[in-house]
Design an enzyme around this catalytic site. Structure first.
Site, PDB file in Angstrom:
ATOM      1  N   HIS A 114       9.137   2.877   8.906  1.00  0.00           N
ATOM      2  CA  HIS A 114       8.771   1.984  10.191  1.00  0.00           C
ATOM      3  C   HIS A 114       7.561   2.602  10.869  1.00  0.00           C
ATOM      4  CE1 HIS A 114       9.717  -1.049  13.352  1.00  0.00           C
ATOM      5  NE2 HIS A 114       9.323   0.151  14.208  1.00  0.00           N
TER       6      HIS A 114
ATOM      7  N   ASN B  47      13.748   3.599   4.904  1.00  0.00           N
ATOM      8  CA  ASN B  47      12.725   2.587   5.202  1.00  0.00           C
ATOM      9  C   ASN B  47      11.686   3.448   6.084  1.00  0.00           C
ATOM     10  OD1 ASN B  47      11.621   0.158   5.943  1.00  0.00           O
ATOM     11  ND2 ASN B  47      12.564   0.371   7.998  1.00  0.00           N
TER      12      ASN B  47
ATOM     13  N   ARG C 210      12.780  -8.098   5.593  1.00  0.00           N
ATOM     14  CA  ARG C 210      14.113  -9.161   5.715  1.00  0.00           C
ATOM     15  C   ARG C 210      15.040  -8.009   6.394  1.00  0.00           C
ATOM     16  NH1 ARG C 210      15.342 -13.768   4.118  1.00  0.00           N
ATOM     17  NH2 ARG C 210      17.345 -12.938   3.447  1.00  0.00           N
TER      18      ARG C 210
ATOM     19  N   SER D 110       0.791  -1.264  -0.016  1.00  0.00           N
ATOM     20  CA  SER D 110       0.018   0.031   0.037  1.00  0.00           C
ATOM     21  C   SER D 110       0.867   1.334   0.022  1.00  0.00           C
ATOM     22  CB  SER D 110      -1.008   0.039   1.017  1.00  0.00           C
ATOM     23  OG  SER D 110      -0.215   0.069   2.419  1.00  0.00           O
TER      24      SER D 110
ATOM     25  N   GLU E  13      22.315  -1.302  11.856  1.00  0.00           N
ATOM     26  CA  GLU E  13      21.427  -1.544  13.174  1.00  0.00           C
ATOM     27  C   GLU E  13      19.814  -1.370  12.823  1.00  0.00           C
ATOM     28  OE1 GLU E  13      20.762   0.057  17.577  1.00  0.00           O
ATOM     29  OE2 GLU E  13      22.499   0.858  16.739  1.00  0.00           O
TER      30      GLU E  13
ATOM     31  N   GLU F 128       1.144   6.821   6.707  1.00  0.00           N
ATOM     32  CA  GLU F 128       2.409   6.560   5.976  1.00  0.00           C
ATOM     33  C   GLU F 128       2.048   6.972   4.651  1.00  0.00           C
ATOM     34  OE1 GLU F 128       2.618   2.405   6.957  1.00  0.00           O
ATOM     35  OE2 GLU F 128       4.447   2.905   8.542  1.00  0.00           O
TER      36      GLU F 128
HETATM   37  C1  GRF Z   1       4.189  -0.310   6.609  1.00  0.00           C
HETATM   38  O1  GRF Z   1       3.247  -0.237   7.657  1.00  0.00           O
HETATM   39  C2  GRF Z   1       5.516   0.000   7.229  1.00  0.00           C
HETATM   40  O2  GRF Z   1       5.467   1.007   8.230  1.00  0.00           O
HETATM   41  C3  GRF Z   1       6.401  -1.407   7.499  1.00  0.00           C
HETATM   42  O3  GRF Z   1       5.481  -2.347   6.687  1.00  0.00           O
HETATM   43  C4  GRF Z   1       4.151  -1.959   6.377  1.00  0.00           C
HETATM   44  C5  GRF Z   1       4.070  -2.090   4.792  1.00  0.00           C
HETATM   45  O4  GRF Z   1       2.722  -1.878   4.493  1.00  0.00           O
HETATM   46  N1  GRF Z   1       7.633  -1.272   7.232  1.00  0.00           N
HETATM   47  P1  GRF Z   1       2.574  -2.063   2.794  1.00  0.00           P
HETATM   48  O5  GRF Z   1       2.979  -3.464   2.275  1.00  0.00           O
HETATM   49  O6  GRF Z   1       3.048  -0.822   2.252  1.00  0.00           O
HETATM   50  O7  GRF Z   1       0.917  -2.081   2.609  1.00  0.00           O
END
Ligand code: GRF
Length: 224
Positions: A113, A111, A95, A17, A147, A178
């Site tokens: 998170h 990334n 991963r 997403s 890390e 996000e």
């Molecule tokens: C997201 O919530 C992100 O923060 C985490 O993994 C999820 C991925 O969701 N790292 P999607 O596959 O983008 O819907």
């Protein structure tokens, strides 16, 4: 700054997403960036369909076919480097990465998170936020370092936890954040605004605080 579009390679493992949000934003807004490939470690990842629907090159590199993490990451690195990206975007790529892989992309791998890092690296972030009776929660985009979930923060988007929230509702609300946050950070990269120097993040040449650019209730608090 050059006029060449910023080349993005996006790594996924699942739903995608966040990938979709970046695709939609690049399709609808003036951002000088293009997704040159979407790579998944899982064949059935729905994000691959999203990419194909948008005529984006996809590749599957199944980690189960490799004897160890180092061998997989080396092959993944080769695969990514074929596309010569300016920025590698982890979007739900589930991963743990080897140090060598991460260092190869130092300053050009990010990334997202689902927590306000440094709170709750790793899994089950929403559950932890609720169990700890946190008042706020959110998501962080950060540079990747060896890390886990510990690299310099570029931006964080936060919300207030409601009394009615459970881990599921909170996860959905954070994902909504996000879907605005990640495309915005991609825009900043495309505009050449974000830079990592000696472990510190700069926005338009201005040093950011360790928690990065804060986004609260859709207000983006850029550095003065
Ligand atoms: C997201 O919530 C992100 O923060 C985490 O993994 C999820 C991925 O969701 N790292 P999607 O596959 O983008 O819907």
């Amino acid at each position: 700054m050059s006029d060449k579009p910023l080349k993005l390679v996006i790594l996924i493992s699942g739903n995608g997403s966040n990938l979709q949000a970046i695709i939609d934003t690049l399709n609808s807004e003036q951002i000088n960036a293009e997704i040159t490939a979407v790579i998944s470690n899982k064949e059935g990842a729905y994000g691959l369909e999203r990419a194909k629907q948008n005529n984006i090159t996809t590749q599957v590199l199944d980690h189960k076919q490799y004897p160890n993490r180092a061998a997989y990451d080396l092959e993944l690195q080769k695969c990514i480097d074929n596309f010569n990206p300016d920025l590698v975007i982890l979007a739900g790529f589930m991963r743990i990465l080897t140090d060598d892989f991460v260092l190869h992309y130092a300053g050009k791998i990010i990334n997202i998170h689902p927590s306000l890092l440094p709170k709750y690296p790793g899994l089950h972030t929403h559950k932890q936020a609720i169990e700890n009776s946190d008042l706020e929660h959110g998501s962080t985009v950060h540079f990747v370092i060896p890390e886990l979930d510990a690299g310099p923060t570029i931006a964080q988007s936060s919300l207030e936890i409601q009394a009615s929230d459970d881990a599921t509702s909170l996860a959905a609300r954070v994902q909504n954040l996000e879907h605005k946050l990640y495309p915005l950070v991609v825009r900043w990269f495309a505009e050449g605004k974000i830079e990592l120097r000696d472990g510190t993040v700069y926005y338009s040449g201005k040093k950011l605080a360790t928690n990065g650019i804060q986004i609260v209730a859709d207000q983006v608090l850029l550095p003065n």
